[in-house]
Design an enzyme around this catalytic site. Structure first.
Site, PDB file in Angstrom:
ATOM      1  N   VAL A  67      -6.345  -3.227   9.395  1.00 23.75           N
ATOM      2  CA  VAL A  67      -5.658  -4.320  10.085  1.00 23.75           C
ATOM      3  C   VAL A  67      -6.369  -5.649   9.845  1.00 23.75           C
ATOM      4  O   VAL A  67      -5.730  -6.708   9.807  1.00 23.75           O
ATOM      5  CB  VAL A  67      -5.517  -4.008  11.598  1.00 23.75           C
ATOM      6  CG1 VAL A  67      -6.880  -3.961  12.273  1.00 23.75           C
ATOM      7  CG2 VAL A  67      -4.592  -5.004  12.276  1.00 23.75           C
ATOM      8  N   ASP A  68      -7.691  -5.611   9.648  1.00 23.02           N
ATOM      9  CA  ASP A  68      -8.408  -6.850   9.349  1.00 23.02           C
ATOM     10  C   ASP A  68      -7.999  -7.413   7.990  1.00 23.02           C
ATOM     11  O   ASP A  68      -7.819  -8.629   7.823  1.00 23.02           O
ATOM     12  CB  ASP A  68      -9.917  -6.631   9.415  1.00 23.02           C
ATOM     13  CG  ASP A  68     -10.403  -5.515   8.500  1.00 23.02           C
ATOM     14  OD1 ASP A  68      -9.589  -4.640   8.107  1.00 23.02           O
ATOM     15  OD2 ASP A  68     -11.612  -5.495   8.179  1.00 23.02           O
ATOM     16  N   TYR A 113       0.854  -1.195   0.000  1.00 23.21           N
ATOM     17  CA  TYR A 113       0.000   0.000   0.000  1.00 23.21           C
ATOM     18  C   TYR A 113       0.890   1.246   0.000  1.00 23.21           C
ATOM     19  O   TYR A 113       1.938   1.269   0.652  1.00 23.21           O
ATOM     20  CB  TYR A 113      -0.861  -0.007   1.257  1.00 23.21           C
ATOM     21  CG  TYR A 113      -2.357   0.081   0.997  1.00 23.21           C
ATOM     22  CD1 TYR A 113      -2.959  -0.631  -0.039  1.00 23.21           C
ATOM     23  CD2 TYR A 113      -3.168   0.862   1.819  1.00 23.21           C
ATOM     24  CE1 TYR A 113      -4.335  -0.556  -0.245  1.00 23.21           C
ATOM     25  CE2 TYR A 113      -4.537   0.931   1.627  1.00 23.21           C
ATOM     26  CZ  TYR A 113      -5.114   0.218   0.583  1.00 23.21           C
ATOM     27  OH  TYR A 113      -6.463   0.294   0.381  1.00 23.21           O
ATOM     28  N   THR A 165     -40.096  -5.960  -6.737  1.00 23.14           N
ATOM     29  CA  THR A 165     -39.058  -4.968  -6.443  1.00 23.14           C
ATOM     30  C   THR A 165     -38.106  -5.462  -5.359  1.00 23.14           C
ATOM     31  O   THR A 165     -36.888  -5.277  -5.455  1.00 23.14           O
ATOM     32  CB  THR A 165     -39.698  -3.635  -6.012  1.00 23.14           C
ATOM     33  OG1 THR A 165     -40.506  -3.153  -7.087  1.00 23.14           O
ATOM     34  CG2 THR A 165     -38.638  -2.599  -5.681  1.00 23.14           C
TER      35      THR A 165
END
Length: 244
Positions: free
Chosen positions: A98-99, A90, A172
């Site tokens: 953290v998960d 990243y 719907t």
């Protein structure tokens, strides 16, 4: 001396935990943040507690108070840049939840092959991990409840009635449910195809999170349901930091 470990995975709306003694998973449980009674029964002064949290500050403070009242010292886990062969690429490594980090660690421990890690919770994350442990990146989309809320709040004539998946919905409520499933499965399948192309081989796919079972029957490729994936990663990290 062997000590009990309690691992707590704090999500946005629910928490899961596991009790580990002598390397064996003794008990597992889950609840929302309104009921702490079950968790409290597993907290004793001779417990090592490890927490991976993406919960809000209020819930974290509530948990901290529960642990303090039980005389338990909390170890709040954080996202790292590398662990057991998994590399966090990243741009801002600490921004990766953290998960998600614990899930990637667990996935790499499960398989030496490229793997797609899907967590279908309040939000759904779909993370790609290369065979060599490099995190290639991931996407985040609203989960089932958030998608339904967006439709209820943003449209005038969609009621709160729960629907069921149908290939060609004629109500719907069924149209909403089927559309949500289609959108989430489509995101997973698209990332799976991209990882397959990048890896030059079909990747494995692991699903965790509260809505994983809803999505599994509708995926076009094989996927494995691993409800405790984040806890598995936490166990590996806790094992590195605690002497038995």
């Amino acid at each position: 001396m062997n000590r009990r470990r309690v691992l707590i995975d704090c999500g946005n709306t629910r928490m899961k935990w596991a009790v580990i003694e002598h390397g064996q998973w003794r008990e597992q449980g889950s609840s929302d943040y309104a009921d702490w009674s079950d968790l409290k029964t597993h907290l004793t002064i001779d417990t090592d507690c490890f927490i991976a949290s993406v919960a809000n500050t209020v819930h974290e403070q509530q948990l901290a108070a529960v642990l303090e009242a039980a005389g338990v010292v909390a170890n709040w886990l954080t996202t790292g840049t590398e662990f057991a062969g998994v590399r966090n690429t990243y741009q801002n490594p600490r921004q990766l939840g953290v998960d998600r980090w614990m899930g990637l660690i667990a996935a790499h421990a499960r398989t030496p092959e490229p793997v797609l890690v899907v967590s279908a919770g309040t939000a759904m994350t779909v993370d790609a991990l290369a065979a060599d442990g490099e995190f290639l990146g991931g996407i985040i989309v609203p989960g089932v409840s958030l998608m339904r809320q967006a439709l209820l709040q943003g449209t005038a004539r969609i009621a709160e009635t729960s629907g069921h998946w149908q290939a060609f919905p004629l109500t719907t409520a069924d149209a909403v449910q089927s559309g949500i499933v289609a959108a989430l499965c489509g995101a997973i399948e698209q990332q799976h195809a991209r990882l397959a192309e990048a890896s030059s081989m079909p990747p494995q796919c692991l699903l965790t999170g509260g809505d994983a079972e809803m999505l599994l029957p509708h995926l076009s490729m094989h996927a494995e349901h691993v409800p405790a994936l984040v806890l598995e990663g936490m166990e590996r990290v806790a094992g590195e930091g605690v002497s038995e």
